[in-house]
Design a protein around this motif. Structure first.
Motif, PDB file in Angstrom:
ATOM      1  N   LYS A  47      24.489  69.096  18.689  1.00  0.00           N
ATOM      2  CA  LYS A  47      25.290  68.468  19.746  1.00  0.00           C
ATOM      3  C   LYS A  47      25.346  69.323  21.004  1.00  0.00           C
ATOM      4  O   LYS A  47      25.241  68.810  22.121  1.00  0.00           O
ATOM      5  N   GLU A  48      25.491  70.646  20.825  1.00  0.00           N
ATOM      6  CA  GLU A  48      25.602  71.542  21.978  1.00  0.00           C
ATOM      7  C   GLU A  48      24.319  71.517  22.809  1.00  0.00           C
ATOM      8  O   GLU A  48      24.356  71.427  24.050  1.00  0.00           O
ATOM      9  N   GLU A  49      23.166  71.598  22.129  1.00  0.00           N
ATOM     10  CA  GLU A  49      21.884  71.566  22.843  1.00  0.00           C
ATOM     11  C   GLU A  49      21.690  70.223  23.542  1.00  0.00           C
ATOM     12  O   GLU A  49      21.184  70.156  24.675  1.00  0.00           O
ATOM     13  N   TYR A  50      22.086  69.150  22.870  1.00  0.00           N
ATOM     14  CA  TYR A  50      21.947  67.821  23.443  1.00  0.00           C
ATOM     15  C   TYR A  50      22.713  67.714  24.770  1.00  0.00           C
ATOM     16  O   TYR A  50      22.174  67.261  25.783  1.00  0.00           O
ATOM     17  N   PHE A  51      23.973  68.177  24.759  1.00  0.00           N
ATOM     18  CA  PHE A  51      24.776  68.063  25.966  1.00  0.00           C
ATOM     19  C   PHE A  51      24.319  69.022  27.057  1.00  0.00           C
ATOM     20  O   PHE A  51      24.421  68.709  28.249  1.00  0.00           O
TER      21      PHE A  51
END
Length: 204
Positions: A47-51
């Motif tokens: 999720k962190e990389e996606y955002f």
């Protein structure tokens, strides 16, 4: 052991298993790419990389940091909503199937007490009719079949390279399993769409 798995679009579902007998999704995240042993063939959703990737795009579009934070919060809420709605309508499908099998009315009051939110009655009614049409079509397509939902399965046959690494099996859960009178299994995966779907047109 029950855990939550998050997918590429953020929605999640519960998975059952442990380190030696993981669920299918976790297993796919564990299998290493033969061309690169450091990375799995299907990496788990981060999720962190996606955002972080999305933030670059949003900044290039001129959005402020406060606007970006609002988008992130709305996106995360959307993911949670979709997961909850999927669970709610899975259970409604089971109620419709039970109603057909027992020739009894659907206990909607009880269903409404156990879902995540209040739904528009017209949506509920339309969904029930579409579920009913689909289930009756299954009985017509596979006369004498048995229809089961949320079926847990475990494979105890794994490749020796996996068993050498401590994997004794792989487990999963089938949304909808239809076994015809010949004993042939037909597997269906139930999904929630963000857009309206015309059931009659989708059959064509």
């Amino acid at each position: 052991r029950k855990s939550s798995i998050q997918f590429d679009e953020g929605e999640s579902e519960n998975e059952y298993g442990n380190d030696s007998c993981p669920g299918v999704t976790r297993f796919l995240n564990m299998v290493k790419n033969p061309r690169n042993d450091d990375k799995p063939i299907i990496p788990p959703f981060n999720k962190e990389e996606y955002f972080e990737d999305q933030k670059s795009k949003w900044r290039s579009e001129g959005k402020s940091e406060s606007e970006i934070q609002t988008i992130i919060e709305k996106t995360e809420q959307l993911w949670k909503d979709l997961t909850d709605i999927g669970t709610d309508f899975h259970s409604l499908f089971e109620e419709v199937l039970k109603s057909i099998n027992t020739n009894a009315p659907i206990d909607l009051d009880n269903w409404k007490k156990n879902v995540s939110r209040e739904y528009n009655q017209s949506i509920i009614s339309r969904t029930i009719e579409e579920y009913r049409e689909f289930i009756l079509d299954l009985f017509k397509t596979y006369p004498g079949c048995k229809i089961m939902t949320e079926v847990p399965i475990v494979s105890k046959h794994v490749h020796e390279t996996l068993s050498a690494g401590g994997i004794t099996g792989i487990n999963g859960r089938i949304d909808l399993l239809v076994v015809d009178k010949e004993g042939i299994a037909h597997i269906y995966d139930l999904k929630v769409s963000r857009k309206p779907v015309d059931w009659n047109n989708s059959l064509n």
